[in-house]
Design a protein around this motif. Structure first.
Motif, PDB file in Angstrom:
ATOM      1  N   ARG A  31       0.873  -1.181   0.000  1.00 49.92           N
ATOM      2  CA  ARG A  31       0.000   0.000   0.000  1.00 49.92           C
ATOM      3  C   ARG A  31       0.906   1.225   0.000  1.00 49.92           C
ATOM      4  NH1 ARG A  31      -2.542  -1.333   3.987  1.00 49.92           N
ATOM      5  NH2 ARG A  31      -1.815   0.075   5.585  1.00 49.92           N
ATOM      6  N   GLU A  39      -1.526   7.588   7.156  1.00 50.92           N
ATOM      7  CA  GLU A  39      -1.379   6.261   7.758  1.00 50.92           C
ATOM      8  C   GLU A  39       0.050   6.121   8.266  1.00 50.92           C
ATOM      9  OE1 GLU A  39      -2.995   2.854   5.533  1.00 50.92           O
ATOM     10  OE2 GLU A  39      -3.638   4.343   4.073  1.00 50.92           O
ATOM     11  N   GLY A  42       4.323   0.460   8.157  1.00 52.49           N
ATOM     12  CA  GLY A  42       4.398  -0.795   8.871  1.00 52.49           C
ATOM     13  C   GLY A  42       3.859  -1.962   8.076  1.00 52.49           C
ATOM     14  N   GLU A  43       3.940  -3.122   8.693  1.00 53.82           N
ATOM     15  CA  GLU A  43       3.474  -4.356   8.064  1.00 53.82           C
ATOM     16  C   GLU A  43       2.257  -4.869   8.817  1.00 53.82           C
ATOM     17  OE1 GLU A  43       5.099  -8.741   6.699  1.00 53.82           O
ATOM     18  OE2 GLU A  43       6.463  -7.350   7.670  1.00 53.82           O
ATOM     19  N   ARG A  44       1.267  -5.282   8.059  1.00 54.29           N
ATOM     20  CA  ARG A  44       0.066  -5.867   8.640  1.00 54.29           C
ATOM     21  C   ARG A  44      -0.009  -7.322   8.225  1.00 54.29           C
ATOM     22  NH1 ARG A  44      -4.303  -1.158   7.234  1.00 54.29           N
ATOM     23  NH2 ARG A  44      -3.333   0.430   8.520  1.00 54.29           N
ATOM     24  N   SER A  45      -0.351  -8.156   9.176  1.00 56.31           N
ATOM     25  CA  SER A  45      -0.561  -9.561   8.859  1.00 56.31           C
ATOM     26  C   SER A  45      -1.975  -9.917   9.284  1.00 56.31           C
ATOM     27  CB  SER A  45       0.477 -10.431   9.572  1.00 56.31           C
ATOM     28  OG  SER A  45       0.416 -10.197  10.955  1.00 56.31           O
ATOM     29  N   GLY A  46      -2.352 -11.121   9.042  1.00 55.64           N
ATOM     30  CA  GLY A  46      -3.698 -11.544   9.405  1.00 55.64           C
ATOM     31  C   GLY A  46      -4.547 -11.822   8.185  1.00 55.64           C
ATOM     32  N   PRO A  50       0.948 -10.965   3.422  1.00 56.60           N
ATOM     33  CA  PRO A  50       1.446  -9.814   4.178  1.00 56.60           C
ATOM     34  C   PRO A  50       1.201  -8.524   3.396  1.00 56.60           C
ATOM     35  CG  PRO A  50       3.276 -11.093   3.281  1.00 56.60           C
ATOM     36  CD  PRO A  50       2.024 -11.855   2.997  1.00 56.60           C
ATOM     37  N   GLU A  51       0.908  -7.453   4.119  1.00 56.87           N
ATOM     38  CA  GLU A  51       0.682  -6.150   3.492  1.00 56.87           C
ATOM     39  C   GLU A  51       1.583  -5.123   4.155  1.00 56.87           C
ATOM     40  OE1 GLU A  51      -2.899  -2.962   2.664  1.00 56.87           O
ATOM     41  OE2 GLU A  51      -3.385  -5.072   2.913  1.00 56.87           O
ATOM     42  N   ALA A  53       2.603  -1.087   4.388  1.00 56.37           N
ATOM     43  CA  ALA A  53       2.233   0.302   4.124  1.00 56.37           C
ATOM     44  C   ALA A  53       3.510   1.126   4.070  1.00 56.37           C
ATOM     45  CB  ALA A  53       1.307   0.825   5.212  1.00 56.37           C
TER      46      ALA A  53
END
Length: 79
Positions: A31, A39, A42-46, A50-51, A53
Motif C-alpha cells: 500500500r 497512515e 508498517g506491516e500488517r498480517s492476518g 502480508p501487506e 504500508a
C-alpha cells in the motif's frame, strides 16, 4: 514472487482475481502513498498475504519491504 502495489486510500485489488491462484508463489501486497492518507508505516498480517504500508516518495517503509522480500526469497539482507 508477486508484488501487488496499490494506492493508499483505495480498495486493495483481489490477488486471485488478478493473478489467479498464486500457488507456491510468495505474494506481498504494498500500500503506497500513505503520506497522502496520514497512515503509519508498517506491516500488517492476518490476511491471506502480508501487506506493507509505505511511502516511496518519502522513502519510508522501504526497509520493511526489502527485509520481507529477502525473507521470502530465503536469503539474508545485506549488512
Amino acid at each position: 514472487m508477486l508484488l501487488l502495489v496499490y494506492e493508499a486510500g483505495t480498495t486493495c485489488p483481489d490477488v486471485v482475481e488478478i493473478f489467479g491462484s498464486p500457488r507456491n508463489t510468495p505474494v506481498i501486497i504494498i500500500r503506497n502513498k500513505i503520506d497522502l492518507t496520514l497512515e503509519t508505516v508498517g506491516e500488517r498480517s492476518g490476511g491471506a498475504y502480508p501487506e506493507i504500508a509505505l511511502t516511496a516518495l518519502e522513502r519510508l517503509g522501504l526497509d520493511i519491504l526489502r527485509r520481507r522480500i529477502t525473507e521470502l526469497l530465503g536469503s539474508k539482507p545485506p549488512a
